[in-house]
Each structure stands twice: as C-alpha cells, then as structure tokens.
Design an enzyme around this catalytic site. Structure first.
Site, mmCIF file in Angstrom:
data_model
loop_
_atom_site.group_PDB
_atom_site.id
_atom_site.type_symbol
_atom_site.label_atom_id
_atom_site.label_comp_id
_atom_site.label_asym_id
_atom_site.label_seq_id
_atom_site.Cartn_x
_atom_site.Cartn_y
_atom_site.Cartn_z
ATOM 1 N N ASP A 15 0.813 -1.224 0.000
ATOM 2 C CA ASP A 15 0.000 0.000 0.000
ATOM 3 C C ASP A 15 0.844 1.271 0.000
ATOM 4 O O ASP A 15 0.559 2.199 -0.760
ATOM 5 C CB ASP A 15 -0.964 0.005 1.201
ATOM 6 C CG ASP A 15 -2.142 -0.944 0.985
ATOM 7 O OD1 ASP A 15 -2.505 -1.183 -0.192
ATOM 8 O OD2 ASP A 15 -2.692 -1.446 1.977
ATOM 9 N N ARG A 95 2.109 3.318 16.495
ATOM 10 C CA ARG A 95 1.492 4.366 15.659
ATOM 11 C C ARG A 95 1.706 5.789 16.168
ATOM 12 O O ARG A 95 2.059 6.677 15.390
ATOM 13 C CB ARG A 95 0.001 4.079 15.409
ATOM 14 C CG ARG A 95 -0.277 2.760 14.700
ATOM 15 C CD ARG A 95 0.667 2.506 13.566
ATOM 16 N NE ARG A 95 0.306 1.373 12.738
ATOM 17 C CZ ARG A 95 1.147 0.773 11.910
ATOM 18 N NH1 ARG A 95 2.399 1.168 11.830
ATOM 19 N NH2 ARG A 95 0.752 -0.225 11.162
ATOM 20 N N ASP A 124 -5.524 1.537 12.259
ATOM 21 C CA ASP A 124 -4.293 2.328 12.142
ATOM 22 C C ASP A 124 -4.524 3.711 11.553
ATOM 23 O O ASP A 124 -3.891 4.680 11.960
ATOM 24 C CB ASP A 124 -3.248 1.553 11.325
ATOM 25 C CG ASP A 124 -2.666 0.406 12.134
ATOM 26 O OD1 ASP A 124 -2.608 0.548 13.373
ATOM 27 O OD2 ASP A 124 -2.281 -0.612 11.554
ATOM 28 N N SER A 175 -1.101 -9.875 5.215
ATOM 29 C CA SER A 175 -0.740 -8.503 5.524
ATOM 30 C C SER A 175 -0.086 -8.524 6.891
ATOM 31 O O SER A 175 -0.664 -8.991 7.862
ATOM 32 C CB SER A 175 -1.994 -7.635 5.529
ATOM 33 O OG SER A 175 -1.723 -6.424 6.184
HETATM 34 N N1 ARG Z 1 -5.433 -5.392 14.468
HETATM 35 C C1 ARG Z 1 -4.227 -4.867 14.975
HETATM 36 C C2 ARG Z 1 -4.415 -3.464 15.444
HETATM 37 O O1 ARG Z 1 -5.364 -2.835 15.081
HETATM 38 C C3 ARG Z 1 -3.069 -5.027 14.029
HETATM 39 C C4 ARG Z 1 -3.205 -4.457 12.666
HETATM 40 C C5 ARG Z 1 -1.920 -4.691 11.967
HETATM 41 N N2 ARG Z 1 -1.908 -4.673 10.561
HETATM 42 C C6 ARG Z 1 -1.575 -5.730 9.771
HETATM 43 N N3 ARG Z 1 -1.293 -5.455 8.553
HETATM 44 N N4 ARG Z 1 -1.565 -6.954 10.158
HETATM 45 O O2 ARG Z 1 -3.628 -2.967 16.195
#
Ligand code: ARG
Length: 400
Positions: A15, A95, A124, A175
């Site tokens: 992405d 983040r 995120d 991912s």
């Molecule tokens: N669900 C988790 C969160 O919101 C991890 C998201 C991570 N992204 C990924 N591409 N696996 O913190």
C-alpha cells in the site's frame, strides 16, 4: 515550479509503495519517504532504496527503537496493557511514535501535508490521523489507500502496471506489521475464523510441537516496574526485549489467535506473535501481585483496561492517557524484584517471585505452628462484615 512536499510514513509494503506513485500522479506531490525503525527486522536500506526507485524525492530512515521501548512499551508494560485480554497492542503502540516522527519531519522539511498507507477499514488510520491532529492540528492528512477505492488485487495490478515491485503473491498472501513488541498477521486464509493458522504465518515463534523437550527457566528482574536483567545479566532496553523475543520464540511462547473488535465496528481475525510482550507482562503482573496491596491491585486493573482501550483507539496523545500514566507510574514505586518463569511448549508459567518489598508474610500465611494470625479477631470481623446481610435476611426472609 516546485511541487508541494508530502511526508509519507513508508513501510516498503504494497500500500505505501503504491501510495508513492499515487501521490505523485494524482496529487502532483514530491514525496519524502520516512521509514521508522521500530525493530521490524527488515532490510531498511533496501526499503529506503525502493522508495527512491518508485520516485520519492528523498528517503529517510530513523532508528526509533530506543524511544519506542522506553517511552511507549515500558509505560504500557507498567500498565500491563492488553486489548480484550489478548492483544499486547504491538502495532497500536507504534502508531503514535510514527505519527510524532512524521510531524517532526514535516516541520523540518516545511511540508504542510503528511500521509500514510492505511486503508479505511482498520484501526491504524484512526491512530495516525488522531495522533497527527493532536500534535499538529494545522497539518493536512492525505490517506491514498482510503481514497483510491481499490481491492487488494487491484492495488497489486496498479503496482504491476506502474513498475512497483510486489512481494505479496501466492506465497505471501498475508498482511503483516511487525516491530520489537510483536508481529500482526491478517488476510488470506486467516479470514476464515474456523481455519487453524498455517505454520507458515509464524516467524517469531516455533510451533509447540517442535519446541525443546525440556523446559526453559528464566528469571526477569525489574526495578520500579522496568525490566532490567535476564538471568542476572543487565541488558539495555532494546537488547532485553530482543533477547526475550528470541527465548520466548524458541519455546513457542506468544502466539495469539484473536477475534478482535476493531474501533470501526468490524470483527476481525488477527494472529499475533508477541513473545517478549507476553513474557514481560506475565512476569510484571506476578511481581505486582507480591508487592501491591489488594485495593491497589484491583483498582489498577480497572485503570489498565481504560489505558489499553485508549491505546487501541488511537488516543495516545490525550490528556487522559497522560494522567493515567502518572497514576500507573506512582503504583510502580515498589515493583522491584524478580519473577521466575518456566517456558514449555508454548506455555509460560510463573514458578517463583521475590522482592525486598514483598508484602507476603509467611507468619501470617502459614498453617504451621509459627502462625501469628489472630484467629479470634476473625470472629468479630465476620460478625460485622455480614451484619447487613443478617439484618436483611431477618427482615425479608418470609417474603422470598
Ligand atoms: N489489528 C491490529 C491493530 O489494530 C493489528 C493491525 C496490523 N496490521 C496488519 N497489517 N496486520 O492494532
């Protein structure tokens, strides 16, 4: 004419790679790619080069491991931060730090716009946008992956037609986001909550089946809530977390299969590998149980839940999180001592704890003859403790 500059939080993934081209083509931006090393153990030099090859005007990498561990992970550890009793918030905690560094870079480079590669379905995007506006309300935020309305296959197609190298394929349909606090894996076959995750999704941990036949014992020593030593050896914060990832991972510790409630209302299936986080939180809790009085332990648990939600919901830079952190900090004064863990085929259990601030009094707890507990006092205590129920029963017994 000089084009406007935009700072992109670049990961090297699909992405954000497509985002570079998209920002150039659709928005006419000059893209500065910013790679933040939060311990993702990837070839960051290659990622830096990749951004330039796609067309970024500048590509910068910042090693933020130490501030990630000291300013984000250790405070979260003191709060035993875990979302929905399962997820140690590894992605979520990175983040606000990344957001802060993008904002700093925007100021440094005189950019008025910042950007990230998050889609419109995840947490995120919320964490980035909320953190950025809390730190620099004047900055504009562009989120290409939220705007382009392309499926994952279409994004791959776009990448191919624009000469962007793609690693995602038949072999890697997942991912992934990873840092020193853990690895998050989603997509592909994992989207079926009934299917057991195939072994190939795991990288930080070995399967319980292939763990050593003998248990591994481990001592973790804390000073005021901060882990400092492993098996008596003093390590830097980053080394300590890395070492625990390695020891935990080799014993299959830290695998989590979570049906998670995202902030945006979706239930999703997430797989995590967080060996160090799991070992540290388990050890830290066990030490707290020895040194904190009951009401503090019980009250702290309520605060921990709120803290974890704030982190998950992207509100790191809220005054409430800071206020809670101050409370948590004051609970850690006596959280100094050791926990002893036994790691065996994916499990980690506490088998010992020790502290010079321990509130465990053997003479009060024991059933042998050194017992000093005042048994007679219990009688009067119980009389008063149950007095209201006795009164209630006397008044309403016939009516029930
Ligand atoms: N669900 C988790 C969160 O919101 C991890 C998201 C991570 N992204 C990924 N591409 N696996 O913190």
């Amino acid at each position: 004419m000089t084009r406007e500059k935009v700072i992109l939080a670049y990961s090297g993934g699909l992405d954000t790679s497509v985002a570079i081209k998209w920002l150039m083509k659709e928005y006419n931006f000059d893209v500065v790619s910013l790679i933040i090393d939060v311990g993702q153990k990837e070839n960051l030099e290659a990622i830096k080069e990749k951004a330039l090859r796609i067309g970024a005007v500048d590509s910068i990498c910042i090693d933020a491991k130490l501030s990630f561990v000291k300013e984000y992970l250790f405070p979260a550890l003191k709060a035993n931060a875990v979302y929905e009793d399962q997820y140690p918030l590894s992605t979520a905690l990175s983040r606000p730090l990344i957001a802060k560094l993008i904002v700093d870079m925007a100021h440094k480079k005189g950019a008025t716009t910042v950007t990230h590669g998050c889609t419109g379905k995840g947490n995120d995007q919320v964490r980035f946008d909320v953190s950025i506006s809390a730190l620099a309300p004047e900055l504009k935020i562009v989120a290409p992956a939220r705007e382009w309305g392309l499926s994952r296959d279409e994004v791959m197609e776009y990448a191919k037609t624009n000469g962007i190298p793609v690693d995602v394929g038949i072999q890697n349909p997942y991912s992934i986001d990873q840092n020193i606090w853990g690895r998050s894996i989603e997509c592909g076959v994992l989207e079926d909550p009934w299917i057991e995750p195939p072994e190939e999704v795991y990288e930080f941990t070995v399967s319980p089946e292939s763990c050593p036949a003998q248990p591994t014992y481990l001592e973790i020593e804390f000073k005021q809530g901060i882990p400092e030593k492993i098996n008596g050896e003093k390590l830097s914060p980053v080394e300590l977390v890395e070492k625990l990832n390695q020891i935990g991972g080799a014993n299959g510790v830290g695998r989590i299969d979570h049906i998670e409630n995202r902030l945006v209302g979706i239930k999703s299936r997430e797989i995590y590998e967080c060996p160090a986080a799991q070992l540290l939180i388990t050890a830290h809790k066990s030490l707290e149980s020895l040194v904190l009085i009951r009401e503090m332990l019980h009250y702290k648990k309520l605060v921990e839940e709120k803290y974890s939600e704030l982190v998950y919901y992207g509100r790191w830079f809220s005054p409430l999180r800071k206020a809670i952190d101050a409370f948590i900090e004051s609970t850690q004064e006596n959280v100094t001592g050791k926990a002893r863990l036994k790691l065996y085929k994916g499990n980690c259990s506490i088998v010992g704890r020790e502290s010079s601030f321990s509130l465990y009094e053997h003479e009060l707890a024991t059933y042998d003859k050194s017992d000093t507990f005042d048994h007679k006092a219990a009688e009067g205590f119980i009389k008063l403790w149950g007095l209201d129920l006795k009164t209630y029963a006397g008044r309403f017994q016939d009516e029930s």
